[in-house]
Write an enzyme that holds these catalytic residues in place. Structure first.
Site, PDB file in Angstrom:
ATOM      1  N   HIS A 109       0.842  -1.209   0.000  1.00 49.20           N
ATOM      2  CA  HIS A 109       0.000   0.000   0.000  1.00 49.20           C
ATOM      3  C   HIS A 109       0.877   1.259   0.000  1.00 49.20           C
ATOM      4  O   HIS A 109       0.678   2.187   0.778  1.00 49.20           O
ATOM      5  CB  HIS A 109      -0.933   0.007   1.216  1.00 49.20           C
ATOM      6  CG  HIS A 109      -1.800  -1.209   1.331  1.00 49.20           C
ATOM      7  ND1 HIS A 109      -2.865  -1.447   0.489  1.00 49.20           N
ATOM      8  CD2 HIS A 109      -1.760  -2.260   2.194  1.00 49.20           C
ATOM      9  CE1 HIS A 109      -3.455  -2.593   0.827  1.00 49.20           C
ATOM     10  NE2 HIS A 109      -2.809  -3.102   1.845  1.00 49.20           N
ATOM     11  N   SER A 135     -10.082  -8.801   0.878  1.00 46.06           N
ATOM     12  CA  SER A 135     -11.201  -7.866   0.773  1.00 46.06           C
ATOM     13  C   SER A 135     -12.512  -8.542   1.148  1.00 46.06           C
ATOM     14  O   SER A 135     -13.377  -7.936   1.792  1.00 46.06           O
ATOM     15  CB  SER A 135     -11.297  -7.314  -0.649  1.00 46.06           C
ATOM     16  OG  SER A 135     -10.160  -6.533  -0.971  1.00 46.06           O
ATOM     17  N   ALA A 182     -14.895  -5.786  -1.435  1.00 48.25           N
ATOM     18  CA  ALA A 182     -15.107  -5.583   0.001  1.00 48.25           C
ATOM     19  C   ALA A 182     -16.513  -5.058   0.274  1.00 48.25           C
ATOM     20  O   ALA A 182     -17.213  -5.541   1.171  1.00 48.25           O
ATOM     21  CB  ALA A 182     -14.057  -4.626   0.568  1.00 48.25           C
ATOM     22  N   ASP A 238     -22.573   3.558  -5.242  1.00 48.90           N
ATOM     23  CA  ASP A 238     -21.435   3.342  -6.142  1.00 48.90           C
ATOM     24  C   ASP A 238     -21.598   4.227  -7.371  1.00 48.90           C
ATOM     25  O   ASP A 238     -22.721   4.614  -7.722  1.00 48.90           O
ATOM     26  CB  ASP A 238     -21.352   1.869  -6.557  1.00 48.90           C
ATOM     27  CG  ASP A 238     -19.972   1.479  -7.071  1.00 48.90           C
ATOM     28  OD1 ASP A 238     -19.193   0.904  -6.289  1.00 48.90           O
ATOM     29  OD2 ASP A 238     -19.674   1.756  -8.246  1.00 48.90           O
ATOM     30  N   LEU A 271     -12.093   1.834  -3.390  1.00 47.36           N
ATOM     31  CA  LEU A 271     -10.740   1.423  -3.780  1.00 47.36           C
ATOM     32  C   LEU A 271     -10.417   1.929  -5.172  1.00 47.36           C
ATOM     33  O   LEU A 271     -11.197   1.745  -6.113  1.00 47.36           O
ATOM     34  CB  LEU A 271     -10.628  -0.110  -3.761  1.00 47.36           C
ATOM     35  CG  LEU A 271      -9.308  -0.690  -4.299  1.00 47.36           C
ATOM     36  CD1 LEU A 271      -8.161  -0.348  -3.357  1.00 47.36           C
ATOM     37  CD2 LEU A 271      -9.406  -2.192  -4.506  1.00 47.36           C
ATOM     38  N   ALA A 309     -10.916   1.087   3.696  1.00 44.70           N
ATOM     39  CA  ALA A 309      -9.877   1.623   2.820  1.00 44.70           C
ATOM     40  C   ALA A 309      -8.721   2.264   3.576  1.00 44.70           C
ATOM     41  O   ALA A 309      -7.888   2.933   2.965  1.00 44.70           O
ATOM     42  CB  ALA A 309     -10.495   2.652   1.866  1.00 44.70           C
ATOM     43  N   ILE A 310      -8.633   2.053   4.881  1.00 46.60           N
ATOM     44  CA  ILE A 310      -7.628   2.759   5.677  1.00 46.60           C
ATOM     45  C   ILE A 310      -6.200   2.427   5.252  1.00 46.60           C
ATOM     46  O   ILE A 310      -5.302   3.267   5.358  1.00 46.60           O
ATOM     47  CB  ILE A 310      -7.851   2.492   7.191  1.00 46.60           C
ATOM     48  CG1 ILE A 310      -7.007   3.433   8.040  1.00 46.60           C
ATOM     49  CG2 ILE A 310      -7.619   1.037   7.537  1.00 46.60           C
ATOM     50  CD1 ILE A 310      -7.312   4.909   7.846  1.00 46.60           C
ATOM     51  N   ASP A 311      -5.952   1.216   4.736  1.00 47.07           N
ATOM     52  CA  ASP A 311      -4.604   0.882   4.254  1.00 47.07           C
ATOM     53  C   ASP A 311      -4.173   1.808   3.128  1.00 47.07           C
ATOM     54  O   ASP A 311      -2.974   2.020   2.923  1.00 47.07           O
ATOM     55  CB  ASP A 311      -4.561  -0.565   3.753  1.00 47.07           C
ATOM     56  CG  ASP A 311      -4.214  -1.551   4.857  1.00 47.07           C
ATOM     57  OD1 ASP A 311      -3.454  -1.185   5.754  1.00 47.07           O
ATOM     58  OD2 ASP A 311      -4.715  -2.690   4.810  1.00 47.07           O
ATOM     59  N   ALA A 333      -6.167  -1.192  10.537  1.00 42.75           N
ATOM     60  CA  ALA A 333      -5.469  -1.318   9.257  1.00 42.75           C
ATOM     61  C   ALA A 333      -5.131  -2.763   8.878  1.00 42.75           C
ATOM     62  O   ALA A 333      -4.591  -2.988   7.795  1.00 42.75           O
ATOM     63  CB  ALA A 333      -4.196  -0.474   9.274  1.00 42.75           C
ATOM     64  N   ASN A 334      -5.413  -3.715   9.739  1.00 42.69           N
ATOM     65  CA  ASN A 334      -5.209  -5.124   9.384  1.00 42.69           C
ATOM     66  C   ASN A 334      -6.391  -5.944   9.887  1.00 42.69           C
ATOM     67  O   ASN A 334      -6.245  -6.873  10.667  1.00 42.69           O
ATOM     68  CB  ASN A 334      -3.881  -5.656   9.938  1.00 42.69           C
ATOM     69  CG  ASN A 334      -3.754  -5.541  11.446  1.00 42.69           C
ATOM     70  OD1 ASN A 334      -4.294  -4.626  12.061  1.00 42.69           O
ATOM     71  ND2 ASN A 334      -3.044  -6.475  12.061  1.00 42.69           N
TER      72      ASN A 334
END
Length: 371
Positions: free
Chosen positions: A93, A131, A176, A195, A237, A265-267, A296-297
């Site tokens: 990332h 995801s 995701a 979307d 994303l 989407a924090i990564d 983040a994980n």
């Protein structure tokens, strides 16, 4: 080739990059597999299973010193000193992580990122299984933090007889987001998905029928739906790039008291203006009267499941890299797109664009200039 598997050090990261089954396959191909002591313990894969598969149990430095290093999460600051001019294969990332990009360039690492391995149809075969898991977890974690005991609105996602379920708004209908939506629908939520892609919305409508309401994304539509939500899940994303900010701080400050936001989407930097990375030990922070979850994980919460899913997807690419990375990228365009840094330069266009002061390989620079 010597293939190293270090133990993950990110907070509560329970995954490991290779299973004993994968170690056996690589050892049978004639490679030397070096697994750091305890690397698989959190996923309930003990050292003796790796040894039985033909791997050697080694120290941290020995695992990092291999020709090919396999990880799950990006190296954290305490690991930058372990970076070498070898091959690294992991989630990176980089477009949202300038310090790591600079460290990889300085070390001369040939770094491939799972999240930018991309096939011709645009799909992301190594990001997809994570995801799926993150999307499903997002709804579960959001529902947990909606509990009164957690400071939430006291709303049950499924509702009760005669009482509507929680209003769950999913922003982004990709892998995701669609799995977060499916989880919410399955739990009986009043579900909304937003979307830009009308074809994707139509497909989700066909899947879920009148159990979901689809909304074409505009700033006004996002604001309207977020202000009416109990739980907002951000799943936006743009492969390889920083995530766009789709929910403003002002909107968050006007949300329902006790509402919850989960930023998958924090990564990639997060898709809410208020987002900042959190950990499994301290997963939420408060903005106004809203709880924001930005771990983040996320798949690290289900390490056994996530390890199996990730290792199954990555093993064919690992096998190819173990035969020589130059040959592997020449034979596989998807893997070639995964190359982020090499020989002291940035090789991935979006990373070069994000950090133009870092040295970049000429093809990457030309690709950026052509955008």
């Amino acid at each position: 080739m010597r293939i190293g598997i270090p133990r993950e050090t990110k907070n509560r990261e329970t995954r490991v990059a290779l299973t004993p089954e994968g170690a056996r396959a690589l050892a049978d191909d004639g490679h030397e597999v070096l697994v750091e002591r305890g690397a698989g313990a959190a996923a309930f894969l003990p050292d003796d299973e790796y040894e039985a598969a033909g791997a050697s149990i080694v120290s941290t430095s020995e695992a990092w010193g291999a020709d090919l290093v396999l990880k799950v999460k990006e190296p954290v600051e305490g690991e930058y000193g372990l970076l070498r001019a070898n091959v690294l294969f992991t989630f990176l990332h980089l477009a949202a992580n300038e310090p790591l990009a600079a460290a990889l360039v300085q070390a001369g690492t040939t770094a491939f990122s799972y999240d930018t391995v991309q096939v011709e149809d645009g799909s992301l075969p190594l990001l997809t299984p994570m995801s799926v898991i993150a999307g499903r977890l997002a709804t579960l974690e959001g529902g947990h933090h909606l509990l009164s005991s957690q400071g939430g609105r006291g709303v049950l996602i499924s509702g009760a007889p005669g009482v509507a379920g929680a209003r769950v708004v999913v922003i982004g209908g990709g892998v995701a987001g669609s799995h977060a939506l499916a989880q919410a629908v399955g739990m009986g939520a009043d579900a909304v998905v937003i979307d830009l892609d009308e074809a994707r919305l139509a497909a989700l409508a066909r899947t879920h029928g009148d159990r979901v309401r689809t909304v074409v994304s505009t700033p006004a539509a996002i604001e309207r739906e977020v202000l009416a939500a109990d739980l907002v899940i951000g799943a936006v994303l743009v492969p390889g790039h920083r995530a766009p900010k789709v929910v403003s701080r002002d909107t968050v400050m006007r949300m329902r008291p006790g509402a919850v936001m989960v930023d998958i989407a924090i990564d990639q930097g997060g898709c809410f203006e208020v987002s900042r990375p959190t950990t499994h030990d301290d997963p939420v922070f408060t903005v106004g009267e809203v709880q924001v979850y930005c771990v983040a994980n996320m798949p690290g919460a289900v390490g056994a499941t996530a390890t199996a899913a990730l290792a199954h997807a990555t093993l064919p690419y690992i096998t190819a890299l173990a035969g020589g990375w130059e040959r592997a990228v020449a034979a596989d365009g998807a893997l070639a797109r995964g190359l982020n840094t090499d020989a002291g330069t940035v090789r991935y266009p979006a990373v070069a664009q994000a950090f133009p002061h870092l040295p970049a390989d000429p093809p990457a620079v030309r690709a950026v200039e052509a955008e």
